[in-house]
Design a protein around this motif. Structure first.
Motif, PDB file in Angstrom:
ATOM      1  N   ARG A 121       2.632   3.666  70.918  1.00 55.83           N
ATOM      2  CA  ARG A 121       3.144   2.701  69.746  1.00 55.83           C
ATOM      3  C   ARG A 121       2.865   1.207  70.230  1.00 55.83           C
ATOM      4  O   ARG A 121       2.445   0.464  69.189  1.00 55.83           O
ATOM      5  N   LEU A 180      12.747   2.789  64.265  1.00 52.02           N
ATOM      6  CA  LEU A 180      11.381   1.883  64.185  1.00 52.02           C
ATOM      7  C   LEU A 180      10.691   2.191  63.061  1.00 52.02           C
ATOM      8  O   LEU A 180      10.299   1.082  62.442  1.00 52.02           O
ATOM      9  N   GLU A 181      10.632   3.566  62.293  1.00 52.90           N
ATOM     10  CA  GLU A 181      10.080   3.636  61.091  1.00 52.90           C
ATOM     11  C   GLU A 181      11.046   2.901  60.067  1.00 52.90           C
ATOM     12  O   GLU A 181      10.417   2.457  59.155  1.00 52.90           O
ATOM     13  N   ASN A 184       9.853  -0.492  60.267  1.00 62.85           N
ATOM     14  CA  ASN A 184       8.395  -0.787  59.949  1.00 62.85           C
ATOM     15  C   ASN A 184       8.349  -0.638  58.572  1.00 62.85           C
ATOM     16  O   ASN A 184       7.484  -1.090  57.853  1.00 62.85           O
ATOM     17  N   ARG A 188       6.945  -7.242  54.936  1.00 63.76           N
ATOM     18  CA  ARG A 188       6.372  -7.992  56.105  1.00 63.76           C
ATOM     19  C   ARG A 188       7.346  -9.334  56.413  1.00 63.76           C
ATOM     20  O   ARG A 188       7.371  -9.579  57.606  1.00 63.76           O
ATOM     21  N   ARG A 191      10.272  -8.416  58.473  1.00 65.92           N
ATOM     22  CA  ARG A 191       9.673  -8.162  59.926  1.00 65.92           C
ATOM     23  C   ARG A 191       9.440  -9.465  60.647  1.00 65.92           C
ATOM     24  O   ARG A 191       9.575  -9.690  61.788  1.00 65.92           O
ATOM     25  N   ASN A 205       1.618 -10.021  61.319  1.00 64.38           N
ATOM     26  CA  ASN A 205       1.898  -8.889  60.598  1.00 64.38           C
ATOM     27  C   ASN A 205       2.554  -8.082  61.918  1.00 64.38           C
ATOM     28  O   ASN A 205       1.772  -7.074  62.437  1.00 64.38           O
ATOM     29  N   TRP A 206       3.868  -8.264  61.921  1.00 63.61           N
ATOM     30  CA  TRP A 206       4.567  -7.762  63.121  1.00 63.61           C
ATOM     31  C   TRP A 206       5.018  -6.134  62.941  1.00 63.61           C
ATOM     32  O   TRP A 206       5.419  -5.836  61.660  1.00 63.61           O
ATOM     33  N   ARG A 207       5.132  -5.424  63.696  1.00 69.09           N
ATOM     34  CA  ARG A 207       5.813  -3.907  63.631  1.00 69.09           C
ATOM     35  C   ARG A 207       6.649  -3.707  64.832  1.00 69.09           C
ATOM     36  O   ARG A 207       6.374  -4.321  65.973  1.00 69.09           O
ATOM     37  N   LEU A 218       8.063  -5.957  69.614  1.00 71.85           N
ATOM     38  CA  LEU A 218       7.492  -6.264  68.659  1.00 71.85           C
ATOM     39  C   LEU A 218       5.932  -6.337  68.743  1.00 71.85           C
ATOM     40  O   LEU A 218       5.713  -6.881  69.998  1.00 71.85           O
TER      41      LEU A 218
END
Length: 254
Positions: A121, A180-181, A184, A188, A191, A205-207, A218
């Motif tokens: 990940r 986390l899903e 996400n 945007r 996040r 563009n963070w995840r 992140l």
């Protein structure tokens, strides 16, 4: 002008004891730094051998590496598991003015599914070669750490002090992938508020890449950051509330 004015001035004044939270800084570097210098002992000469490697962390903060058996450092580790990682925060100006952390310990292969998931990940492109027969995941058990937080900011810690307590967080860790899903799937911009709360650029563009009782990791293209919580949250419901509170306390944009 009096004599005091003529006295030479020190280049910097040592900070008062405990004037900065060194352990929080050390944990932040450990969790947020995506690559590190890996030092092993050369199996033939015993000289220190330094290389560069990608890094992720397990739920408790222990470093996780993905190493090839063909690499010199892996062959060194098979002969002597002692190693150290140097994790450094980049930035403009003098590199030595930025914080860095050296973690010393012993590396051993791990087949834990959680270690694999957390590493991939953090480093999704590593999935292209993670299943090659010569690659394996390794976990470093920290034995000691040295923090240099910049001028007049240095501290030493037992390895255990770097780790996050997870014995009371089984339900949270079991729900990590789902949480986390969930994050996400947010827009945007939402996040980006998490990154802003962590002091990072909210326009990227963070995840969400990993979580634990003490915060959220992140990742964005070419960079990573860590949103650390003010207080622990060891179950999913409390963790959501703590994340929301941390987001609401984000500093205002200029």
């Amino acid at each position: 002008m009096n004599k005091a004015d003529d006295a030479p001035k020190a280049p910097f004044a040592p900070l008062p004891q405990n004037s900065f939270d060194g352990l929080a800084l050390a944990k932040g570097l450990l969790r947020a730094t995506p690559a590190a210098a890996l030092a092993t002992l050369a199996r033939d000469t015993s000289y220190p051998f330094a290389s560069l490697t990608s890094v992720a962390t397990d739920s408790d903060g222990a470093p996780i590496l993905l190493l090839s058996a063909l690499a010199h450092h892996t062959k060194n580790l098979c002969a002597d598991p002692r190693a150290s990682l140097l994790l450094a925060e980049g930035g403009k100006g003098d590199p030595l003015a930025h914080p860095r952390l050296t973690v010393v310990g012993r590396l051993a292969p791990t087949t834990e599914a959680r270690a694999r998931a957390r590493f991939l990940r953090r480093h999704p492109k590593a999935a292209l070669y993670a299943d090659f027969p010569d690659f394996a995941f390794w976990r470093l058990e920290p034995e000691a750490a040295h923090l240099n937080g910049g001028f007049a900011r240095a501290a030493d810690y037992p390895g255990a002090d770097l780790l996050t307590r997870i014995d009371d967080a089984e339900s949270l860790i079991a729900k990590e992938e789902a949480l986390l899903e969930e994050i996400n799937a947010w827009p945007r911009e939402r996040r980006g508020l998490l990154a802003q709360a962590a002091g990072a650029d909210d326009a990227l563009n963070w995840r969400a890449a990993g979580l634990d009782p003490e915060g959220l990791d992140l990742a964005a293209p070419q960079t990573t950051t860590r949103l650390a919580f003010v207080r622990r949250a060891s179950d999913p419901a409390e963790w959501r509330k703590t994340l929301q509170a941390a987001t609401e306390q984000a500093p205002a944009k200029d």
